[in-house]
Every structure is written in C-alpha cells, then in structure tokens.
Design an enzyme around this catalytic site. Sequence first.
Site, short mmCIF file in Angstrom:
data_model
loop_
_atom_site.label_atom_id
_atom_site.label_comp_id
_atom_site.label_asym_id
_atom_site.label_seq_id
_atom_site.Cartn_x
_atom_site.Cartn_y
_atom_site.Cartn_z
N HIS A 306 0.85 -1.20 0.00
CA HIS A 306 0.00 0.00 0.00
C HIS A 306 0.88 1.23 0.00
CE1 HIS A 306 -3.23 2.77 1.08
NE2 HIS A 306 -4.04 1.82 0.72
N ASP A 363 -7.97 -5.32 -0.18
CA ASP A 363 -8.42 -6.23 -1.24
C ASP A 363 -8.06 -7.68 -1.00
OD1 ASP A 363 -7.66 -3.49 -3.24
OD2 ASP A 363 -9.65 -4.38 -3.13
#
Length: 448
Positions: A306, A363
């Site tokens: 991320h 996700d």
Amino acid sequence: MTKSVSLTLDGNSVELPVVVGSELEKGLDISQLRSATGCITLDPGYGNTGSCQSAITYIDGDAGILRYRGIPIEQFEQSPNFIEVCWLLIFGSLPTEAEYADFSERLTRHAMLDESMKHHFQGFPTQAPPMAILSAMINTLSCFHPDMIEMDSDDKFITAAARLISKIRTIAAFAYRSSIGRPYNYPNPDLLYVTNFMHMMFSLPHAPYETDEIVRLAFNLVLILHADHEQNCSTSTVRLVGSSGANLFASCAAGVCALWGPLHGGANVAVLDMLEQIHQGDLSVEEYMRLAKDKNSGIRLMGFGHRVYKNFDPRAQMLQKVAEQLLTHLKINDPLLEIGKRLEDIALNDPYFVERKLYPNVDFYSGIILRALGIPTNMFTVVFAMGRMPGWIAHWREQQQEGSRIGRPRQIYTGPTLNDYVPRDKRGWKSVSDEDILRPASRQNFEF
Ligand code: SDX
C-alpha cells in the site's frame, strides 16, 4: 513549531509556510514557489504531495490507523450500518434520528431507474465488463436527472447523493441480471439497503432471495470498510474532475473508471484469480511467492502492499475476521481462505516483504467474503464502488464547498527543443494530396 522554511534557488528565495493538520501532520505550502523561483516540484505518483486539506478521513499508515470523521473504523464493527456511515462521511457527523429517517426514505424513493434506462443494459454485450457498464450508467444518470447538473441547493445535493448511493445497487444488479439473461428484480421498498441489493441480484420470480441477519450485517461492514480512504487514486480522480465544475454524476463515473484498475480497486478480482491459480495447482504457494519477488516476472502478490500503510491495513485485519465468521456461519469451507492465510504467513516472515513493509490491504480478503455471498468475481470491484460511493460524494462536496481552483498540475518538458515542420515532398512522400492519403485501402475492409 517551525512556521515556515526558506528555499533559495539561483539566488531567488521564497518562504514556504508550514501547514499543520489536526493530527499534527505537516505540509509545506508551495503555492508561491513558481512565482518566486520559477521552478516547480516534481513527484510522480504524488507520494510526497498533498492535493488538499480534508476533514473527512484520517490515515496513519505507520500505526495502521483509519478514522472516519475521527471515529476509528473498529468502532463500526458492533452494529455496522452503512447508511449511517454514508451520512457521517458526507455531512460530517453521525445523523440524528430525523436525518437518518429522511435520508433512508430518499434512498428508498430513488432506488428505481428510469424505465428507458433498461434498454441501455440490453445494448451491452453479455460479457461486457460490469465496471464499464457501471461508469456509463452512472454518467447516464445526468441525462435522466438534468436538474442535478446544477447543484444549487443543499436539498438537491442530498437527493443527488441519495440517488447515487441507492441507484448504484440497481445499476449493478441490472447489469448482472442482464449478463445472465435473467429477468430484472425491481427494488423492493420494504427491504433494507443490503437486503434490497441481494434481492435485486438473486431473487427469482417464484423464489424471493432471503438475506439472513448475519450476512446483512457482514455486508454492511464490508461496505463501511470500503467507504473512504482519503486521497486514493479514484477519490483524487473525483476531486480533479469535479474541480472543473463537472457535475457529481460525471465525477463519480470517472471515479469508477479509476477504481477499475488492478493496482487499485480491481485488485480484489486479481487476488481471487491469484488464489484460484494456486488452488488449481498451476503454481504452488512457494513458486508464486518467488515470482512475486522477481521484478522481471510481472507478477505481484495482489492484495499486498500500500502507498500509505507501512503497517497492517486495519481493514484487512477486520475483513479476515469477517471472512472467517461468515464462512463458518454459511458452513462454507473455502480453500482459498486457507491459501490466503498461508500466503500472508509466508510474506510476513519473508525479508523481501518485511523490508518493503508490504502487508495485506483491503483487497486481500474482501474477495473471499464476496464469493461466499454469491457475488460473481467480475462484480467484486462493482461492490467496492458501492462501498466507496459515499467517500467520493463527500470529497466532491468538500471540494465544492472550499471553492477550490481547477486542478491543473504542471510538468517538466523533456521533448525535442525548437525545430521546424518538413513538407511531405521533402520527406520522400510520393503522393502528397490529402485525397490520396485518406483513400481507404479497400471499401470492404472495414472492421467494428
Ligand atoms: C487499494 O490508495 C489507497 O488508499 C487505495 C485503497 C483504497 O482504499 O482506496 O487502499 C485500495 O487500491 C489497495 C491496493 C490494491 N492493489 C494491490 O493490492 C496491487 C498490489 N500492490 C501493489 O501493486 C502496490 O503495493 C501498490 C500499487 C498498492 C502501491 O504501490 P506503490 O506505493 O507505488 O509501491 P511501489 O510499487 O513503488 O512498491 C515499492 C516496492 C517495489 O519494490 P522495489 O522497487 O523497492 O524493490 O515494493 C514492491 C515493489 O516492487 N511491491 C511489491 C508489491 N507491492 C509493492 N512486490 C510484490 N508484490 C506486491 N504486491
């Protein structure tokens, strides 16, 4: 605390004010940089660049903190209510009972699509990507609600927000039903938000779909965990499009397009494909991890890493728990969950991932939950968009209220310096008339 920093370039100096946020984040205000020094900053991917000041969502990527209007997301776990969080994000505080009742009534009232929008669904090929349909149909809403283009009152804005949050379900469900040749299920005004979506997706004329309470609450929490994430790619897209004065529907349609990318919201589909690939035996977990660390493989550990979180993404931790509880409740033994947990265990002990601070993101587990709910894989990112809709709306409104200028980044030009146009006959062309050049090779050779 330092109030400003000075910067000198080629003898030109400028004082850059230090902007401090409510969580003591610091930013250098460079709005006078170019006029004072003639130079700009350069930051591909904007990893070091703030586009705005915002009061909606706070992330501390090092500590793994995510708060909506100051409320830690963990506190929504007990009694998850997506519509309440929509109101919180958009209007800045938890709704009163009257505000909630009014907003909920607007969502019910605006769940239907104009009947002629149904023909659009029949116009798409059955294999059309649902995110393409979603973006097109959200933009189409501005054709059926032209009064929403000029957002000149709060009441209009609330109705536009309700239309988007409500109708995105109907558009998603109609796209799915059309793709499998099933009759549309119209929204049922007696059903709650998630229950109505599951009804529109899965009911049959003779067999209404029943959503049990555990599933309904789990789905609410999944939507809440996707609801906003400050200046991510799709939200920044909504802000940039909105900064030109484009209407809310057009701006959110652009957000859908940005979210579609596999590096962003499309990753939830890529994670399922990755887990399936391992489950089918195409690649072992160990082989996959080796490829994910090999820059030349073109393979990444999808659902990992991320830009902001350099610690656990708190959403991933909560979604893993939801996945385990839901699969137990539904008595589903999904081997992909175990594969996912194995990949996570290996990665969290592998120097490649540890050194780069790569952890599971939102996700990584969401696809396993959606699969357990019966949502087809190609609809996962559509569900992500359903969750993110209130975040997009909140940021669009915050920017409109700030009256910010049109977003228009600068660049450093690296192309050819001044040169001249060379006429065709000086470039060895034989036929130089426009007619000769434009004549199609063959009248029959047209492709669609
Ligand atoms: C979302 O921004 C948001 O808030 C997004 C989101 C939201 O709620 O809106 O949180 C939702 O989009 C989550 C991210 C979903 N995407 C994926 O899961 C795709 C896989 N992840 C990556 O592609 C990547 O981690 C990104 C895109 C998420 C972040 O990319 P960055 O910040 O540009 O990081 P990078 O590509 O510069 O990577 C830094 C290093 C590189 O190695 P080195 O060049 O330093 O040797 O880490 C490596 C990368 O190769 N790396 C990975 C990796 N992610 C980064 N290596 C293997 N697998 C990965 N997943």
